[in-house]
Scaffold this motif. Structure first.
Motif, PDB file in Angstrom:
ATOM      1  N   ALA A 100       0.806  -1.224  -0.188  1.00  0.00           N
ATOM      2  CA  ALA A 100      -0.109   0.133  -0.058  1.00  0.00           C
ATOM      3  C   ALA A 100       0.819   1.168  -0.111  1.00  0.00           C
ATOM      4  CB  ALA A 100      -0.899   0.022   1.272  1.00  0.00           C
ATOM      5  N   ILE A 101       1.961   1.146   0.847  1.00  0.00           N
ATOM      6  CA  ILE A 101       2.751   2.491   0.882  1.00  0.00           C
ATOM      7  C   ILE A 101       3.411   2.707  -0.424  1.00  0.00           C
ATOM      8  CG2 ILE A 101       5.119   3.359   1.513  1.00  0.00           C
ATOM      9  CD1 ILE A 101       4.323   1.940   4.369  1.00  0.00           C
ATOM     10  N   VAL A 102       3.956   1.564  -1.221  1.00  0.00           N
ATOM     11  CA  VAL A 102       4.607   1.604  -2.448  1.00  0.00           C
ATOM     12  C   VAL A 102       3.406   2.144  -3.602  1.00  0.00           C
ATOM     13  CG1 VAL A 102       5.552   0.410  -4.599  1.00  0.00           C
ATOM     14  CG2 VAL A 102       6.449  -0.086  -2.038  1.00  0.00           C
ATOM     15  N   ILE A 151       4.421   5.223 -12.070  1.00  0.00           N
ATOM     16  CA  ILE A 151       3.190   4.789 -12.246  1.00  0.00           C
ATOM     17  C   ILE A 151       3.484   3.193 -12.598  1.00  0.00           C
ATOM     18  CG2 ILE A 151       1.387   4.884 -13.835  1.00  0.00           C
ATOM     19  CD1 ILE A 151       1.806   7.943 -14.223  1.00  0.00           C
ATOM     20  N   LEU A 152       4.510   2.927 -13.223  1.00  0.00           N
ATOM     21  CA  LEU A 152       4.716   1.421 -13.555  1.00  0.00           C
ATOM     22  C   LEU A 152       4.800   0.766 -12.430  1.00  0.00           C
ATOM     23  CD1 LEU A 152       4.989  -0.528 -15.740  1.00  0.00           C
ATOM     24  CD2 LEU A 152       7.592  -0.066 -15.698  1.00  0.00           C
ATOM     25  N   THR A 153       5.569   1.254 -11.209  1.00  0.00           N
ATOM     26  CA  THR A 153       5.591   0.567  -9.958  1.00  0.00           C
ATOM     27  C   THR A 153       4.486   0.519  -9.079  1.00  0.00           C
ATOM     28  OG1 THR A 153       7.981   1.170 -10.213  1.00  0.00           O
ATOM     29  CG2 THR A 153       7.149   0.487  -7.984  1.00  0.00           C
ATOM     30  N   ALA A 154       3.759   1.615  -9.009  1.00  0.00           N
ATOM     31  CA  ALA A 154       2.620   1.740  -8.314  1.00  0.00           C
ATOM     32  C   ALA A 154       1.534   0.763  -8.782  1.00  0.00           C
ATOM     33  CB  ALA A 154       1.962   3.218  -8.602  1.00  0.00           C
ATOM     34  N   ILE A 155       1.253   0.483 -10.257  1.00  0.00           N
ATOM     35  CA  ILE A 155       0.168  -0.379 -10.781  1.00  0.00           C
ATOM     36  C   ILE A 155      -0.032  -1.695 -10.143  1.00  0.00           C
ATOM     37  CG2 ILE A 155      -1.043  -1.102 -12.649  1.00  0.00           C
ATOM     38  CD1 ILE A 155      -0.434   1.442 -14.138  1.00  0.00           C
ATOM     39  N   PRO A 156       1.164  -2.340 -10.305  1.00  0.00           N
ATOM     40  CA  PRO A 156       1.433  -3.623  -9.701  1.00  0.00           C
ATOM     41  C   PRO A 156       1.061  -3.621  -8.195  1.00  0.00           C
ATOM     42  CG  PRO A 156       3.465  -3.362 -10.931  1.00  0.00           C
ATOM     43  CD  PRO A 156       2.470  -2.030 -11.072  1.00  0.00           C
ATOM     44  N   TYR A 158      -0.542  -1.620  -6.306  1.00  0.00           N
ATOM     45  CA  TYR A 158      -1.701  -1.477  -5.851  1.00  0.00           C
ATOM     46  C   TYR A 158      -2.710  -2.675  -6.107  1.00  0.00           C
ATOM     47  CZ  TYR A 158      -6.541   0.638  -5.560  1.00  0.00           C
ATOM     48  OH  TYR A 158      -7.830   1.051  -5.300  1.00  0.00           O
ATOM     49  N   SER A 159      -2.538  -3.370  -7.385  1.00  0.00           N
ATOM     50  CA  SER A 159      -3.402  -4.665  -7.721  1.00  0.00           C
ATOM     51  C   SER A 159      -2.878  -5.625  -6.875  1.00  0.00           C
ATOM     52  CB  SER A 159      -2.683  -4.684  -9.319  1.00  0.00           C
ATOM     53  OG  SER A 159      -3.304  -3.769 -10.094  1.00  0.00           O
TER      54      SER A 159
END
Length: 187
Positions: A100-102, A151-156, A158-159
């Motif tokens: 969640a933090i990432v 964004i590329l790091t946040a999407i996985p 979060y998913s």
């Protein structure tokens, strides 16, 4: 290749990209580790619940509820079972906070790198008198790499967080059902 990369980007952008790379590696590792762990635990807890529903009056030794009761010499009560459930949920949610933090910070880290790169670019552009779109466009596109990486790091992250959260919910359901069956059988 690495030297040309280092020459094209500023120090802040390289640090941001390294930071986000470490985040992405950790996110992927946490996901696979926790997914396998939760998957095996869910299968085991489902079998334990089926055993209880088929008339077995005792908690299976392979259940998380039982393993969390090892240090307790008291009679198993609803309160003791709730303690065991809470401990199992605490253990099952390890790593979810980091995901969640990432997911929430990675875009900001990338944006920080982009803003710094654009500030440096504009300071260099101010020195020269010729500032056309041909000069500005490559600089801005280069600066946006950090935001894209964030964004590329946040999407996985979060998913994966949501996916694992659902698995923990399923585990909680199986454990709560076992508690309900045990309490009902004692009444």
């Amino acid at each position: 290749m690495i030297f040309s990369f280092l020459q094209n980007y500023g120090v802040v952008t390289i640090v941001v990209l390294a930071w986000l790379s470490i985040y992405l590696i950790l996110v992927i590792w946490i996901f696979f580790y926790r997914y396998i762990s939760l998957h095996l635990t869910l299968a085991n807890e489902q079998q334990c619940l089926e055993g209880l529903l088929n008339g077995k009056n005792a908690l299976s030794r392979s259940s998380l509820l039982y393993s969390n009761l090892n240090n307790i010499d008291k009679k198993i009560t609803a309160t003791i079972l709730q303690y065991s459930l809470d401990k199992a949920m605490k253990d099952a949610t390890l790593g979810l906070t980091f995901l969640a933090i990432v997911a929430s910070t990675a875009p900001f880290i990338g944006l920080f790198g982009t803003v710094i790169e654009i500030l440096e670019a504009f300071s260099k552009l101010g020195v020269g008198s010729k500032t056309t779109l041909d000069v500005i466009a490559p600089i801005i596109s280069k600066a946006l790499v950090a935001t894209a990486a964030g964004i590329l790091t946040a999407i996985p992250a979060y998913s994966f967080h949501l996916f694992l959260k659902r698995k923990v919910f399923e585990l909680n359901t199986y454990l709560q059902l076992q508690i309900n069956v045990l309490i009902a059988s004692k009444e």
